[in-house]
Design a protein around this motif. Structure first.
Motif, mmCIF file in Angstrom:
data_model
loop_
_atom_site.group_PDB
_atom_site.id
_atom_site.type_symbol
_atom_site.label_atom_id
_atom_site.label_comp_id
_atom_site.label_asym_id
_atom_site.label_seq_id
_atom_site.Cartn_x
_atom_site.Cartn_y
_atom_site.Cartn_z
ATOM 1 N N ALA A 162 -23.263 -18.591 8.959
ATOM 2 C CA ALA A 162 -22.899 -17.692 7.482
ATOM 3 C C ALA A 162 -23.880 -16.327 7.539
ATOM 4 O O ALA A 162 -23.169 -15.405 7.393
ATOM 5 C CB ALA A 162 -23.119 -18.569 6.511
ATOM 6 N N CYS A 203 -19.138 -22.310 0.771
ATOM 7 C CA CYS A 203 -19.910 -21.881 2.132
ATOM 8 C C CYS A 203 -20.524 -20.546 1.512
ATOM 9 O O CYS A 203 -20.382 -19.740 0.728
ATOM 10 C CB CYS A 203 -18.935 -21.446 3.231
ATOM 11 N N CYS A 204 -21.694 -20.352 2.235
ATOM 12 C CA CYS A 204 -22.735 -19.046 1.719
ATOM 13 C C CYS A 204 -21.910 -18.025 2.217
ATOM 14 O O CYS A 204 -22.112 -16.829 1.384
ATOM 15 C CB CYS A 204 -23.892 -19.223 2.656
ATOM 16 N N CYS A 211 -23.668 -23.961 1.612
ATOM 17 C CA CYS A 211 -22.635 -24.544 2.026
ATOM 18 C C CYS A 211 -22.372 -26.236 1.610
ATOM 19 O O CYS A 211 -23.481 -26.770 1.657
ATOM 20 C CB CYS A 211 -22.660 -24.562 3.490
HETATM 21 ZN ZN LIG Z 1 -20.921 -22.120 5.560
#
Ligand SMILES: [Zn+2]
Length: 615
Positions: A162, A203-204, A211
């Motif tokens: 991410a 999700c980040c 996440c």
């Molecule tokens: Zn993620």
């Protein structure tokens, strides 16, 4: 729905069914939360990390690893997306993650066969953290195999993927931790033997704080077609999961399958040698095997014979170095009655006995000049005379020669005939020393463990992490033969049901094994040191030096070869055999002389006397 209901046919169910048929199954019978206790725990896993910077190796659970910059991974990810498009790149990275997860699961199951079931599942997230991809926080973690229940929900913090995605593309409108999702699915599926699909719900990379991922069996999700597409089920199964090939081809596949099943090893040097062997086996070519002592030259030669067109004809082996010079020719070509004193009957030599089959000549570099010229003629013309005879004998023999010396150097020094060298060197195969194929050490350890626990009818669940680490970095001057001897000795010394540890293979020898650079549970590197257990396993009354240990090993080898008929003479004194038995007993009794004496049916005084008389 009862679990025994056969799945409807369709690509998804087919995929699931094929995964289900995988060999490795793990039954989890109780429900448990992701927890820090259990076996293996975080500390056990950290202990499997070993650095061997002097050799350029990093190990984790016996697998070779690499340290790669997160930014380099990010750059490759960016290039993939650019060159193949987002969907294809996502699929590729998902499958890469799956591979990593499935391999970790297979290693964990192999290394801790007695491990706590919940802990084996928990090892997945822990390894994922250890490998630097994410920080996992468990929200729910439930397994109950009796009703086929699997549900897990984790939060991922600090996702490397991410971070890299954000750095390149900014906020995304869909989840981006593709490789990590592949890892989680691959790990859980490989361990449970059925398809478990993880999905990233937050999700980040989309700006969320963490996440959030959920894993369930594939058939409990509404629709997993997207995930299956990224896993590219068909191609993935056929390429990476090594299903047994449908065996309808009669030609190459038949013996190739056998070879990879018989020969343990996946290192590049070994595979290169094995492929050369596969190519030359069905031909009639003379083969020259080179490599250090103990690398398995005779085993290679035998395998070659078994997969040649001569496999149902004789296999005859001769170690040219083991014979006195005046007997070599008689042994090779046979003797006519009365040729020399003691030749009361005529008898055939190895060339005659190998007619139609294969003759293996080990240590060919030690042959005398006269034997060399006779062999050259036998190879060139297929004929020779017995010693003391004058009738030519014709044979059809395929020669496989082996040597641990550099024959070119022997030729240059005038000790080996150049023409014979070129005759033998038609198809050279070099077998690498074990220290150059370290990836194969652990598979070989498992192979020898299976073999010797069968032979000695013992149940030994596996190896301690410390022993694996020590052997992964050992130099193995005696190569595979040394490893084989160590594992055999360990099986003899180990108690029933006990994991094999360093002390079981050292017999009190303090200096030959080092504990390599590894990780403490807190992630700190600890430097190489003399293995601590070795010192504690030392026999107080009878400490052994290196030479004595090697003496004992030779005695054991000689005894075995003598009993099995491979040696005509024992080649070792009865005293050495006795010494070796006393050492084994002392090792088993942790140096307790009375207990050792009991094992051997001797009195304490007898054992004590023999220990003193050795000093
Ligand atoms: Zn993620």
């Amino acid at each position: 729905m009862p679990r025994s209901t056969p799945p409807d046919s369709g690509p998804e169910e087919d995929f699931i069914a094929r995964l289900l048929s995988r060999k490795k199954r793990l039954l989890v019978n109780r429900s448990s939360q992701f927890q820090d206790s259990g076996f293996p725990n975080a500390e056990h896993l950290a202990e499997t990390v070993t650095f061997a910077p002097q050799d350029g190796f990093i190990w984790l659970c016996g697998q070779r690893m690499m340290l790669l910059q997160g930014s380099a991974f990010g750059a490759m990810r960016r290039e993939l997306i650019k060159s193949m498009g987002k969907d294809k790149a996502r699929g590729l990275l998902t499958r890469l993650g799956w591979q990593a997860g499935a391999r970790d699961a297979a290693q964990v199951a192999e290394q801790w066969p007695e491990g706590d079931h919940a802990a084996l599942y928990s090892a997945g997230p822990r390894l994922h953290m250890l490998e630097g991809m994410v920080n996992v926080e468990a929200v729910r973690f439930e397994i109950d195999n009796s009703i086929g229940h699997f549900y897990s929900e984790f939060l991922w913090h600090n996702s490397l993927e991410a971070d890299e995605h954000l750095a390149t593309y900014g906020l995304s409108d869909e989840a981006v931790c593709w490789m990590s999702i592949g890892y989680a699915s691959g790990y859980a599926s490989s361990l449970s033997g059925r398809l478990i699909v993880f999905r990233e719900l937050e999700c980040c990379g989309c700006g969320q704080a963490a996440c959030r991922i959920v894993g369930k069996p594939a058939n409990q999700w509404d629709d997993v077609s997207a995930e299956l597409a990224y896993l590219d089920a068909e191609a993935f199964l056929s390429e990476s999961n090594h299903p047994m090939p449908e065996d309808d081809g009669l030609l190459a596949s038949e013996y190739e399958v056998d070879l990879s099943a018989e020969m343990v090893g996946g290192s590049s040097g070994f595979i290169a040698a094995r492929q050369l062997l596969e190519k030359v086996a069905p031909t009639q070519a003379t083969v020259l095997l080179t490599g250090e002592s103990g690398v398995g030259k005779e085993f290679f030669a035998q395998t070659l014979h078994q997969h040649s067109r001569r496999s149902d004809r004789p296999w005859v082996a001769l170690n040219c170095a083991n014979l006195p010079e005046n007997l070599v020719e008689a042994e090779l070509f046979g003797v006519e009655r009365g040729a020399f004193t003691g030749a009361e009957r005529s008898r055939p030599g190895r060339f005659e006995r190998a007619d139609g089959g294969t003759l293996f000549l080990d240590e060919i570099g030690s042959l005398s000049a006269s034997a060399q010229s006779k062999i050259l003629r036998a190879l060139q013309e297929g004929e020779f005379e017995r010693v003391g005879g004058n009738t030519s004998i014709k044979v059809d023999v395929r020669v496989i020669a082996a040597t641990h010396v550099d024959l070119r150097a022997e030729v240059a020094a005038g000790r080996f005939r150049e023409d014979l060298f070129y005759r033998l060197n038609v198809y050279p195969i070099h077998l690498p020393p074990l220290r150059e194929r370290r990836e194969d050490i652990q598979p070989l350890m498992s192979y020898f463990l299976r073999r010797f626990t069968q032979r000695y009818e013992k149940s030994i669940p596996g190896f301690t992490t410390r022993l694996v680490n020590v052997l992964l970095t050992h130099t193995f001057p005696g190569n595979i033969r040394e490893l084989q001897n160590l594992i055999e000795r360990g099986v003899i010394t180990c108690d029933e049901g006990e994991a094999m540890d360093v002390k079981h293979i050292t017999l009190g020898n303090k200096e030959s094994f080092l504990t390599p650079t590894g990780l403490t549970a807190s992630g700190r590197l600890q430097p190489a040191a003399v293995a601590e257990t070795v010192a504690s396993a030392a026999v107080p009354d009878a400490e052994l030096g290196r030479d004595e240990l090697f003496g004992a090993e030779t005695a054991l080898d000689n005894l075995r070869a003598f009993v099995s008929g491979q040696r005509r003479e024992l080649g070792t004194t009865l005293e050495d055999v006795e010494t070796m038995l006393i050492r084994l007993a002392l090792e088993k009794s942790d140096g307790n002389i009375t207990a050792a004496a009991q094992m051997l049916g001797m009195s304490r005084a007898q054992v004590s006397y023999r220990i003193k008389s050795q000093k």
